[in-house]
Design a protein around this motif. Sequence first.
Motif, PDB file in Angstrom:
ATOM      1  N   THR A 267      40.360  72.054 -70.233  1.00 40.65           N
ATOM      2  CA  THR A 267      40.216  73.023 -69.671  1.00 40.65           C
ATOM      3  C   THR A 267      41.618  73.685 -69.059  1.00 40.65           C
ATOM      4  N   PRO A 268      42.361  72.891 -68.563  1.00 35.74           N
ATOM      5  CA  PRO A 268      43.707  73.354 -68.103  1.00 35.74           C
ATOM      6  C   PRO A 268      44.260  74.131 -69.178  1.00 35.74           C
ATOM      7  N   ALA A 269      44.168  73.553 -70.403  1.00 32.26           N
ATOM      8  CA  ALA A 269      44.988  74.156 -71.290  1.00 32.26           C
ATOM      9  C   ALA A 269      44.275  75.329 -72.165  1.00 32.26           C
ATOM     10  N   ALA A 270      42.959  75.442 -71.753  1.00 33.08           N
ATOM     11  CA  ALA A 270      42.071  76.352 -72.485  1.00 33.08           C
ATOM     12  C   ALA A 270      41.215  77.310 -71.559  1.00 33.08           C
ATOM     13  N   PRO A 271      42.099  78.059 -70.783  1.00 33.49           N
ATOM     14  CA  PRO A 271      41.560  78.949 -69.772  1.00 33.49           C
ATOM     15  C   PRO A 271      40.359  79.996 -70.256  1.00 33.49           C
ATOM     16  N   GLU A 272      40.554  80.464 -71.435  1.00 35.69           N
ATOM     17  CA  GLU A 272      39.430  81.354 -71.836  1.00 35.69           C
ATOM     18  C   GLU A 272      38.126  80.653 -72.279  1.00 35.69           C
ATOM     19  N   ALA A 273      38.554  79.519 -72.791  1.00 35.17           N
ATOM     20  CA  ALA A 273      37.016  78.632 -73.154  1.00 35.17           C
ATOM     21  C   ALA A 273      36.283  78.123 -71.613  1.00 35.17           C
ATOM     22  N   GLU A 274      37.383  77.610 -70.679  1.00 38.10           N
ATOM     23  CA  GLU A 274      36.896  77.242 -69.427  1.00 38.10           C
ATOM     24  C   GLU A 274      36.305  78.618 -68.847  1.00 38.10           C
ATOM     25  N   ARG A 275      36.605  79.560 -68.899  1.00 43.02           N
ATOM     26  CA  ARG A 275      35.840  80.703 -68.294  1.00 43.02           C
ATOM     27  C   ARG A 275      34.545  80.811 -68.760  1.00 43.02           C
ATOM     28  N   THR A 283      28.893  78.977 -62.491  1.00 42.45           N
ATOM     29  CA  THR A 283      29.695  78.543 -61.395  1.00 42.45           C
ATOM     30  C   THR A 283      30.899  78.793 -61.639  1.00 42.45           C
ATOM     31  N   ALA A 284      31.846  78.586 -60.311  1.00 40.88           N
ATOM     32  CA  ALA A 284      33.050  79.153 -60.362  1.00 40.88           C
ATOM     33  C   ALA A 284      34.158  78.451 -61.547  1.00 40.88           C
ATOM     34  N   SER A 285      33.740  76.990 -61.856  1.00 43.66           N
ATOM     35  CA  SER A 285      34.622  76.345 -62.703  1.00 43.66           C
ATOM     36  C   SER A 285      33.605  75.661 -63.763  1.00 43.66           C
ATOM     37  N   ALA A 286      34.072  75.378 -64.928  1.00 43.72           N
ATOM     38  CA  ALA A 286      33.296  74.641 -66.147  1.00 43.72           C
ATOM     39  C   ALA A 286      33.019  73.191 -65.556  1.00 43.72           C
ATOM     40  N   ILE A 287      34.044  72.430 -64.976  1.00 42.93           N
ATOM     41  CA  ILE A 287      33.697  71.201 -64.449  1.00 42.93           C
ATOM     42  C   ILE A 287      32.687  71.112 -63.345  1.00 42.93           C
ATOM     43  N   GLU A 288      32.837  71.984 -62.496  1.00 46.19           N
ATOM     44  CA  GLU A 288      31.742  72.058 -61.280  1.00 46.19           C
ATOM     45  C   GLU A 288      30.348  72.296 -61.891  1.00 46.19           C
ATOM     46  N   GLY A 289      30.174  73.285 -62.804  1.00 44.40           N
ATOM     47  CA  GLY A 289      28.990  73.476 -63.443  1.00 44.40           C
ATOM     48  C   GLY A 289      28.289  72.235 -64.193  1.00 44.40           C
ATOM     49  N   LEU A 290      29.174  71.585 -64.732  1.00 44.33           N
ATOM     50  CA  LEU A 290      28.723  70.226 -65.575  1.00 44.33           C
ATOM     51  C   LEU A 290      28.410  69.143 -64.606  1.00 44.33           C
ATOM     52  N   GLN A 363      34.433  70.405 -54.266  1.00 44.11           N
ATOM     53  CA  GLN A 363      34.932  71.406 -53.089  1.00 44.11           C
ATOM     54  C   GLN A 363      34.712  72.754 -54.010  1.00 44.11           C
ATOM     55  N   GLN A 364      34.139  72.589 -54.969  1.00 45.48           N
ATOM     56  CA  GLN A 364      33.955  73.920 -55.757  1.00 45.48           C
ATOM     57  C   GLN A 364      35.204  74.887 -55.642  1.00 45.48           C
ATOM     58  N   SER A 365      36.195  74.398 -56.501  1.00 45.17           N
ATOM     59  CA  SER A 365      37.395  74.922 -56.800  1.00 45.17           C
ATOM     60  C   SER A 365      37.837  75.062 -58.210  1.00 45.17           C
ATOM     61  N   VAL A 366      38.316  76.310 -58.657  1.00 44.99           N
ATOM     62  CA  VAL A 366      38.616  76.320 -59.993  1.00 44.99           C
ATOM     63  C   VAL A 366      39.820  75.400 -60.160  1.00 44.99           C
ATOM     64  N   VAL A 367      39.798  74.391 -61.500  1.00 47.65           N
ATOM     65  CA  VAL A 367      40.807  73.432 -61.715  1.00 47.65           C
ATOM     66  C   VAL A 367      42.083  74.182 -61.739  1.00 47.65           C
ATOM     67  N   PRO A 368      42.997  73.753 -61.111  1.00 51.23           N
ATOM     68  CA  PRO A 368      44.442  74.524 -61.022  1.00 51.23           C
ATOM     69  C   PRO A 368      45.090  74.452 -62.446  1.00 51.23           C
ATOM     70  N   PRO A 369      46.086  75.270 -62.791  1.00 50.37           N
ATOM     71  CA  PRO A 369      46.726  75.013 -64.152  1.00 50.37           C
ATOM     72  C   PRO A 369      47.520  73.919 -64.000  1.00 50.37           C
TER      73      PRO A 369
END
Length: 380
Positions: A267-275, A283-290, A363-369
């Motif tokens: 996901t850090p290299a695929a921001p559109e897919a992550e969104r 959820t705020a981020s893909a990994i958080e949702g999973l 911590q419900q944060s979006v994965v940083p780039p």
Amino acid sequence: MRFTHESLTQRVCFVPGEAPAAVRDEVRRLGATRVMVIAAAAEADLARQVTVDVPVVLHHNEAVMHVPAETAERARAAATAHRVDALVTVGGGSTTGLAKAIALTSGIPIVAVPTTYAGSEATSVWGLTEGARKMTGVDARVLPRSIVYDATVTLSLPVAMSVASGLNALAHCVDSMWAPRTDPVDQALAGEGIRALTAGLPSVVADPAGLEGREQMLYGAYLSAVAFSSAGSGLHHKICHVLGGTYDLPHAQTHAVVLPYVLAFNTPAAPEAERRIADAFGTASAIEGLQRLRQTVGAPSALRHHGFNEADIDAAANAILDVVPASNPRLVTAHRVRRLLRAAWEGADPLTMDDRPRKAWTQQSVVPPDPAIRDGHAGP
């Protein structure tokens, strides 16, 4: 917008509580009079109930995980000896996979009645294991002509297996977001599949005897498989095919364990897919949702619990490198694959497997780039 999307020709029948009548009708549509029924031994009685009104000439109950080549040859010989003109499968991916092995060399049509959420029934993908190597391919002949989805036939699937199988379906959706042939149609199907599976799986866990959750799971599994069949195998499936075929790991559980590590890796290299994935989870981020879903349903958590040995990590990593899709959004190196496999073997937090620090998903944060990403790939 420029892409080419090919849709598969297939009848899909959702018939709650009416599988026997629907199977009878689909066999009649094929004009078949000599049917071979394929089911695992544990589902032999269910298969007889589902095919009670079908002209069956053979019940074949040798369905084995990963479809060993010798098992396929025995099934092909049996179909030839009984002059079979249609195949009916009642079971999961191994059962459907065996029928596909027969269809691959004979063209005999398949009517599939899934009892899990594997999704094999909706793809033209086949797989065979010979020795310690799993081979896969795509062929229109193996796509079942009809699918009969009846949630009542999934009621005997234990909750733990429902969880693993459902997460396997979810892996089809995630991989379809960046697989080699992905397109906007595949991504839309995958997103809706994630939504359905995220709604259905907790319901199955909370109420195993209820049908609503299981119907959502079948719907999501179908969408995920259609997306996957079109988009092709991404990094996740290449990893799991190596692990399953070489080390004989259980199919669904392996997919369920590996998925968060591939998601966190790519996901850090695929921001559109992550969104897209995050939106589907809500959820705020893909990994958080999973991870929230996995925590809710009690997902399998480590490869070491399913027969994978720590000593095999290096050899597995080397084998995976040979099959990594060139289109993967992030550069895959031997070091990175080893780290991913070790984290999956341990059951570690997927956001701690990279060299750079990242906040935990809780911590419900979006994965940083990744600051090393350049033109869609990370640095060495």
